[in-house]
Design an enzyme around this catalytic site. Structure first.
Site, mmCIF file in Angstrom:
data_model
loop_
_atom_site.group_PDB
_atom_site.id
_atom_site.type_symbol
_atom_site.label_atom_id
_atom_site.label_comp_id
_atom_site.label_asym_id
_atom_site.label_seq_id
_atom_site.Cartn_x
_atom_site.Cartn_y
_atom_site.Cartn_z
ATOM 1 N N ILE A 1 23.036 -52.315 -48.670
ATOM 2 C CA ILE A 1 21.965 -51.545 -49.281
ATOM 3 C C ILE A 1 20.937 -51.130 -48.227
ATOM 4 C CG2 ILE A 1 20.211 -51.491 -51.079
ATOM 5 C CD1 ILE A 1 23.165 -51.821 -52.056
ATOM 6 N N GLY B 1 32.310 -38.769 -19.343
ATOM 7 C CA GLY B 1 33.129 -39.646 -18.514
ATOM 8 C C GLY B 1 32.624 -41.074 -18.537
ATOM 9 N N GLU C 1 28.700 -43.298 -48.532
ATOM 10 C CA GLU C 1 28.847 -42.458 -49.729
ATOM 11 C C GLU C 1 30.311 -42.169 -50.035
ATOM 12 O OE1 GLU C 1 26.276 -42.198 -51.361
ATOM 13 O OE2 GLU C 1 24.721 -42.465 -49.864
ATOM 14 N N SER D 1 36.412 -40.967 -46.188
ATOM 15 C CA SER D 1 37.060 -39.657 -46.175
ATOM 16 C C SER D 1 38.194 -39.601 -47.193
ATOM 17 C CB SER D 1 37.593 -39.354 -44.766
ATOM 18 O OG SER D 1 36.523 -39.207 -43.851
ATOM 19 N N GLU D 2 38.869 -40.733 -47.377
ATOM 20 C CA GLU D 2 39.960 -40.760 -48.352
ATOM 21 C C GLU D 2 39.436 -40.565 -49.779
ATOM 22 O OE1 GLU D 2 41.220 -42.282 -44.621
ATOM 23 O OE2 GLU D 2 39.540 -42.949 -45.867
#
Length: 379
Positions: free
Chosen positions: A157, A339, A363, A366-367
């Site tokens: 949180i 580098g 939030e 990606s899945e």
């Protein structure tokens, strides 16, 4: 959608650049190292109107829309992702939830304090064993007269320990029932409500991330946001805006990483010429610049639709998914362009690299975003 920045957006962007150069850049690595949450910075942002960007002026806010909001998050995140993250969580989650679902009395009571950063806000949905599986949450509220007694814990949180007020979604019905959860606004100092363990994080280290623990915490029914059983539905609507926030956060970090790499590539010489003259470096910069432009268009499109009151479930997920992936790629290539120096704390690339990864997790991963998008296009 007008692709040109408005005068308000230009003003906000310049104000944040000036503020950041004076009040954030000098100390941000110290905060990162010590994991200090710089509350005073957010009080200053409150004075600038940035902690209540979306709050109507009658409640003490700036009264701007999502285009200005996205601009503010992106500009802050170009400087320090931690500051952008905390500003976004305060605005879109806690403040946004109260603004969207609070009654008039609740708005008048809490929004002026949040909009000015007199109070810092937190928002609690995630639990230790139920990340995206919020239907199985174990934090429970039981009715007792005109109060609800809450027991359980939330984790990961933002501002869970420092926040003055938290919007918390708890189970008031059966496990797995999407209408069995309810949202409450709980003020710090309420008996039985305390902050727990602070996470020791890879990146975003100046943005506080902790547990919130509830032990026989009695909350008056007047603190309920909306009606009993509406908490999950409210949370999903709030997260549509939250995804735009993370897209803006991702966009800002990506831009910061890119600009640092671009400047370094012009300064660093090898074989008697700047490394930007070599196609191996120039093509990396071209790829990053193109992907950032695409992420920006997706993000501002979602923000524009949100301003117009349109359903942004799919568009916010697309913006969050793509911008967060671009953010990680931009930060990774930034380290590569620097580098060996990109692996040291003497240069900015390593911090952008560490901060970037949260954007593909916060939030919803990606899945999860791909799941939201696929459901929308296949419906």
């Amino acid at each position: 959608m007008d692709l040109l920045f408005t005068e308000n957006q230009k003003m906000i962007a310049q104000m944040i650049r000036d503020f950041g150069a004076k009040n954030i850049k000098p100390d941000m690595m110290k905060w990162d190292e010590s994991q200090e949450f710089p509350v005073h910075v957010f009080k200053q942002l409150g004075e600038l109107g940035l902690m209540g960007v979306l709050v109507p002026t009658e409640y003490g806010g700036s009264g701007f829309g999502y285009l200005e909001y996205v601009t503010a998050i992106a500009e802050l995140s170009k400087i320090d992702g931690s500051i952008g993250l905390s500003m976004a969580a305060h605005n879109s989650l806690c403040t946004g939830h109260i603004m969207a679902f609070g009654n008039e009395e609740q708005k008048k009571k809490w929004l002026p304090k949040l909009a000015t950063a007199e109070w810092i806000g937190a928002w609690g949905l995630t639990e230790p064993n139920t990340g995206s599986d919020s239907g199985n949450m174990r934090t429970v509220a039981v009715k007792d007269g005109d109060h609800w007694v809450i027991n359980g814990a939330k984790n990961f949180i933002t501002h869970g320990k420092t926040g003055n007020i938290a919007v918390v979604i708890v189970r008031t019905g059966e496990v797995g029932d999407s209408h069995g959860m309810t949202a409450f606004a709980i003020e710090r100092g309420t008996p039985g409500f305390e902050g727990g363990r602070k996470e020791d994080k890879l990146g975003m280290r100046a943005s506080e991330t902790t547990e919130m623990i509830f032990t026989d915490c009695r909350v008056h029914e007047s603190n309920m946001l909306g009606k009993e059983g509406e908490g999950f539905i409210q949370a999903m609507k709030v997260l549509d805006g939250g995804r735009i926030s993370i897209a803006a956060l991702s966009l800002g970090i990506a831009q910061g990483a890119y600009e640092a790499a671009l400047a370094y590539s012009k300064e660093r010489h090898q074989f008697n010429k700047p490394i930007s003259d070599f196609q191996g470096i120039a093509f990396k910069l071209a790829d990053i610049a193109t992907e950032i432009e695409a992420a920006s268009l997706l993000t501002y499109r979602a923000a524009d639709m949100k301003n117009k009151g349109q359903n942004v479930n799919k568009e916010s997920a697309m913006a969050k998914y793509y911008a967060s992936e671009v953010c990680v790629r931009a930060a990774t290539e930034g380290v590569q362009i620097f580098g060996g120096y990109g692996y040291t704390k003497d240069y900015p690339a390593e911090k952008y690299y560490r901060d970037s990864k949260l954007c593909t997790i916060g939030e919803g991963t990606s899945e999860i975003q791909k799941l939201v998008i696929s459901r929308a296009i296949l419906k």
